[in-house]
Design an enzyme around this catalytic site. Sequence first.
Site, PDB file in Angstrom:
ATOM      1  N   LYS A  13      -2.483  -1.896  -2.472  1.00 40.07           N
ATOM      2  CA  LYS A  13      -4.292  -1.206  -2.354  1.00 40.07           C
ATOM      3  C   LYS A  13      -3.917   0.713  -2.622  1.00 40.07           C
ATOM      4  O   LYS A  13      -2.466   1.046  -2.234  1.00 40.07           O
ATOM      5  CB  LYS A  13      -3.949  -1.236  -0.978  1.00 40.07           C
ATOM      6  N   GLU A  22       0.880  -1.127  -0.216  1.00 42.91           N
ATOM      7  CA  GLU A  22       0.136   0.103  -0.347  1.00 42.91           C
ATOM      8  C   GLU A  22       1.184   1.110   0.221  1.00 42.91           C
ATOM      9  O   GLU A  22       1.343   1.939   0.924  1.00 42.91           O
ATOM     10  CB  GLU A  22      -0.807   0.251   0.646  1.00 42.91           C
TER      11      GLU A  22
END
Length: 295
Positions: free
Chosen positions: A213, A176
């Site tokens: 993400k 992420e």
Amino acid sequence: MQKEQLEIVKNGQGFIAALDQSGGSTPAALALYGVSEDSYSGEDEMFDLVHEMRTRIVTSPAFNSDSILGAILFEQTMDRKVEGLFTPDYLWEKKGIVPFLKVDKGLAEEADGVQLMKPNPGLDELLKRANERHIFGTKMRSVIKEANPEGIKKVVDQQFEVGKQIIAAGLVPIIEPEVDINSKDKEKSEELLKQELLNHLDKLGENEPVMLKLSIPSVDNFYKELIEHPKVVRVVALSGGYTREKADEKLLANHGLIASFSRALSEGLSVSQSDEDYNKLLEESIKKIYEASIA
């Protein structure tokens, strides 16, 4: 179990719920839920209250595998129980929802326009416990604030270095590198980020799957190559501070990108609501995020 869960995460219709606020963001999450800081004293009471908040979400009839593929948990949530089962087991056995775990220790100070992850010397031990608790994958967050090529390279290098440690433990990492939605050069940051991600993805081995993400990109469908990359299980999007309505609207314009919302998922939920009102609002929220995710 891992194979079945991988199939759900890779090909299922739905989104991933992010229920992983940690110590720093927990008071704010509780305040939004209607629990003020003066109603508890100390971390223990705070985490008891946040577990009650999360338990109410995951036990709601609206929170089910028709719309939700997985849920990202905070370390404390993994070790606590819901209806007599450890939370990951409750999610999988009772709801058919795949459990993930947030494993980073927060963000370092900003340098080169980015915030790397803080050092995490206890990660191997945490991954061992995650396996014991039947966790499928992990999540770890860095933040990109400026289109600084050197800083962005450091973020992605660190994410994949830790990602390989997670893969070696038998888990699937969610990488992420969030681009701040308020960044003045967000689009340029996303161009640099995509190239760095592709460089690393192309070097992964046959049995080194990862998830990504990412902030919803400024240019619609900009992450198409990442979504279609053979080493990527799934690309999920964070809401990043957008309202649920705005996040859903932006997500709808990005085919193949699915939600992994936190604040946008729980927006409007309150401790004072009746179960009927609470479940109705959560059901509406989940429905809209689901529809934006399958577009």
